[in-house]
Scaffold this motif. Structure first.
Motif, mmCIF file in Angstrom:
data_model
loop_
_atom_site.group_PDB
_atom_site.id
_atom_site.type_symbol
_atom_site.label_atom_id
_atom_site.label_comp_id
_atom_site.label_asym_id
_atom_site.label_seq_id
_atom_site.Cartn_x
_atom_site.Cartn_y
_atom_site.Cartn_z
ATOM 1 N N VAL A 181 0.841 -1.197 0.000
ATOM 2 C CA VAL A 181 0.000 0.000 0.000
ATOM 3 C C VAL A 181 0.877 1.248 0.000
ATOM 4 C CG1 VAL A 181 -1.835 1.251 1.191
ATOM 5 C CG2 VAL A 181 -1.785 -1.262 1.269
ATOM 6 N N GLN A 182 0.847 1.984 -1.069
ATOM 7 C CA GLN A 182 1.502 3.292 -1.189
ATOM 8 C C GLN A 182 2.982 3.266 -0.783
ATOM 9 O OE1 GLN A 182 -2.183 6.352 -1.195
ATOM 10 N NE2 GLN A 182 -1.068 6.314 0.716
ATOM 11 N N PRO A 183 3.798 2.450 -1.456
ATOM 12 C CA PRO A 183 5.243 2.498 -1.194
ATOM 13 C C PRO A 183 5.777 3.899 -1.492
ATOM 14 C CG PRO A 183 4.778 1.299 -3.233
ATOM 15 C CD PRO A 183 3.465 1.537 -2.560
ATOM 16 N N LEU A 184 6.712 4.359 -0.657
ATOM 17 C CA LEU A 184 7.150 5.751 -0.757
ATOM 18 C C LEU A 184 8.644 5.868 -0.482
ATOM 19 C CD1 LEU A 184 6.358 8.791 -0.997
ATOM 20 C CD2 LEU A 184 6.007 8.766 1.489
ATOM 21 N N LEU A 185 9.354 6.516 -1.377
ATOM 22 C CA LEU A 185 10.762 6.842 -1.177
ATOM 23 C C LEU A 185 10.895 8.249 -0.608
ATOM 24 C CD1 LEU A 185 12.466 5.419 -4.375
ATOM 25 C CD2 LEU A 185 13.054 4.805 -2.019
ATOM 26 N N TYR A 186 11.871 8.422 0.255
ATOM 27 C CA TYR A 186 12.056 9.663 1.019
ATOM 28 C C TYR A 186 12.192 10.887 0.111
ATOM 29 C CZ TYR A 186 14.295 12.929 4.304
ATOM 30 O OH TYR A 186 14.611 14.011 5.070
ATOM 31 N N ASP A 187 13.052 10.817 -0.889
ATOM 32 C CA ASP A 187 13.297 11.996 -1.729
ATOM 33 C C ASP A 187 12.041 12.412 -2.491
ATOM 34 O OD1 ASP A 187 15.854 12.464 -0.928
ATOM 35 O OD2 ASP A 187 16.813 11.675 -2.737
ATOM 36 N N TYR A 188 11.280 11.446 -2.958
ATOM 37 C CA TYR A 188 10.049 11.768 -3.677
ATOM 38 C C TYR A 188 9.025 12.409 -2.740
ATOM 39 C CZ TYR A 188 11.680 9.125 -7.718
ATOM 40 O OH TYR A 188 12.391 8.699 -8.800
ATOM 41 N N PHE A 189 9.025 11.943 -1.491
ATOM 42 C CA PHE A 189 8.137 12.546 -0.500
ATOM 43 C C PHE A 189 8.502 14.012 -0.278
ATOM 44 C CE2 PHE A 189 7.847 13.698 4.059
ATOM 45 C CZ PHE A 189 6.473 13.856 4.137
ATOM 46 N N LEU A 190 9.799 14.304 -0.102
ATOM 47 C CA LEU A 190 10.217 15.687 0.139
ATOM 48 C C LEU A 190 9.939 16.573 -1.070
ATOM 49 C CD1 LEU A 190 13.549 15.458 2.154
ATOM 50 C CD2 LEU A 190 11.223 15.762 2.997
ATOM 51 N N ASP A 191 10.139 16.011 -2.261
ATOM 52 C CA ASP A 191 9.825 16.774 -3.477
ATOM 53 C C ASP A 191 8.349 17.159 -3.503
ATOM 54 O OD1 ASP A 191 12.425 16.580 -4.360
ATOM 55 O OD2 ASP A 191 12.035 14.912 -5.723
ATOM 56 N N ALA A 192 7.487 16.182 -3.241
ATOM 57 C CA ALA A 192 6.046 16.435 -3.295
ATOM 58 C C ALA A 192 5.588 17.321 -2.146
ATOM 59 C CB ALA A 192 5.287 15.106 -3.275
ATOM 60 N N PHE A 193 6.245 17.169 -1.011
ATOM 61 C CA PHE A 193 5.894 17.941 0.170
ATOM 62 C C PHE A 193 6.273 19.414 0.014
ATOM 63 C CE2 PHE A 193 6.359 19.035 4.768
ATOM 64 C CZ PHE A 193 5.089 18.653 5.177
ATOM 65 N N GLY A 194 7.244 19.680 -0.873
ATOM 66 C CA GLY A 194 7.649 21.056 -1.133
ATOM 67 C C GLY A 194 8.551 21.651 -0.077
ATOM 68 N N MET A 195 9.321 20.815 0.610
ATOM 69 C CA MET A 195 10.215 21.343 1.641
ATOM 70 C C MET A 195 11.335 22.161 1.006
ATOM 71 S SD MET A 195 12.254 19.352 4.686
ATOM 72 C CE MET A 195 10.706 18.981 5.540
ATOM 73 N N PRO A 196 11.596 23.378 1.487
ATOM 74 C CA PRO A 196 12.667 24.205 0.924
ATOM 75 C C PRO A 196 14.017 23.503 0.986
ATOM 76 C CG PRO A 196 11.274 25.493 2.390
ATOM 77 C CD PRO A 196 10.852 24.068 2.557
ATOM 78 N N SER A 197 14.856 23.774 -0.006
ATOM 79 C CA SER A 197 16.126 23.056 -0.132
ATOM 80 C C SER A 197 17.037 23.285 1.071
ATOM 81 C CB SER A 197 16.839 23.454 -1.425
ATOM 82 O OG SER A 197 17.057 24.850 -1.463
ATOM 83 N N PHE A 198 17.003 24.483 1.670
ATOM 84 C CA PHE A 198 17.900 24.729 2.808
ATOM 85 C C PHE A 198 17.491 23.889 4.016
ATOM 86 C CE2 PHE A 198 14.550 27.638 4.083
ATOM 87 C CZ PHE A 198 14.629 27.708 5.470
ATOM 88 N N LEU A 199 16.172 23.652 4.174
ATOM 89 C CA LEU A 199 15.715 22.786 5.261
ATOM 90 C C LEU A 199 16.073 21.328 4.981
ATOM 91 C CD1 LEU A 199 12.197 24.232 6.181
ATOM 92 C CD2 LEU A 199 14.332 24.450 7.471
ATOM 93 N N ARG A 200 15.950 20.922 3.716
ATOM 94 C CA ARG A 200 16.323 19.552 3.357
ATOM 95 C C ARG A 200 17.790 19.299 3.641
ATOM 96 N NH1 ARG A 200 13.453 17.876 -2.305
ATOM 97 N NH2 ARG A 200 14.765 16.059 -1.935
ATOM 98 N N ARG A 201 18.629 20.250 3.283
ATOM 99 C CA ARG A 201 20.071 20.081 3.512
ATOM 100 C C ARG A 201 20.380 20.012 4.999
ATOM 101 N NH1 ARG A 201 20.345 23.907 -0.724
ATOM 102 N NH2 ARG A 201 20.681 25.579 0.784
#
Length: 291
Positions: A181-201
């Motif tokens: 059910v709804q397999p999810l990779l971390y990077d794709y989640f952050l992309d879709a979630f719209g987290m700013p790049s400085f917070l991701r880093r």
């Protein structure tokens, strides 16, 4: 400060309370515990149905446990406003002749944390799925049972990683089918979630210090080719927190008999988790074919 905050959101263990119990549903069950290959104690419920077919249910991560999702303690912005009880589908399964093992992945619910005391989104939790299957087969009454895997989000990731391990799930002949059910990779989640790049880093640096690698460095897509049982993939097509091309890659990578169920429900990732218990007969029929 921001790095710790972001990392805590993603990998801090034991973030969800145990809010439900099989006794509330009139289910016959047993409290169980068992150990993983790296000596982590996991705890769960074994709901009693027949002894010839068993479902091992692996829940989603961080904000969940074996009971499901509870909005309590989730802050002002909650991804879902009401409880999502996984005991609803467990009750359905038990009434249709299955036993169900519902357990807490490491760092969740009442299970212990592992040598890496953080949630890893699947690579470490893969050992938990294997341990759960081995626990069932080790019990005399279930040693010849057919096993189905109901693996939800991080549970699906963990299960797929477990197929990729040496002496992993591919070597367990009792397993006959899986629902992912709804397999999810971390990077794709952050992309879709719209987290700013400085917070991701910032969050990624803290997480790497905690678990030894960045979450985006590992991918269960590399292990799909080792899944060797009929698999149904379930995905809400309106899920705003994923990349549907990634879900298609997951499905396309499966070499086994397979099917894809696209749900057309509310534009919320958690809507599919809720759907499992509201419409279980529409999904669980997959197990009827193979167990």
């Amino acid at each position: 400060m921001f790095g710790n905050m972001v990392s805590d959101m993603m990998v801090k263990p034991h973030q969800s309370p145990m809010f439900d119990n099989p006794a509330f549903y009139g289910l016959d069950y047993e409290q169980v515990e068992f150990k993983t290959s790296d000596e982590v104690t996991l705890r769960g419920w074994l709901i009693k149905g027949s002894t010839d077919k068993v479902i091992v249910q692996s829940h989603f991560g961080v904000q969940c446990n074996r009971a499901g999702y509870c909005p309590k303690g989730k802050g002002i912005i909650k991804p879902w406003k009401s409880n999502i009880s996984f005991l609803r589908q467990a009750k359905y399964l038990a009434e249709n002749g299955y036993s169900v093992l519902m357990y807490d992945l490491r760092g969740h619910g009442q299970s212990d944390t592992g040598p890496i005391p953080w949630v890893t989104w699947g690579p470490e939790e893969a050992k938990d799925v294997i341990a759960a299957v081995d626990y069932i087969v080790a019990r005399d009454e279930y040693k010849n049972a057919n096993i189905g895997l109901l693996s939800i989000c991080m549970g699906a990731a963990s299960t797929t990683y477990a197929y990729g391990l040496d002496h992993g799930l591919a070597d367990r002949p009792n397993i006959k089918a899986m629902i992912a059910v709804q397999p999810l990779l971390y990077d794709y989640f952050l992309d879709a979630f719209g987290m700013p790049s400085f917070l991701r880093r910032a969050g990624g640096k803290v997480t790497k210090d905690r678990i030894g690698y960045e979450l985006g460095e590992r991918s269960f897509l590399d292990d799909t080719h080792k899944v060797n049982v009929p698999t149904l993939v379930v995905q809400n097509q309106n899920d705003p927190w994923t990349n549907l091309d990634m879900v298609n890659k997951y499905y396309d990578g499966l070499p086994c008999e397979k099917d894809m169920m696209w749900l057309d429900i509310e534009k919320n990732r958690f809507a599919a988790y809720d759907y499992l218990g509201r419409e279980p007969e529409k999904i669980m029929g997959w197990f009827e074919r193979y167990l």
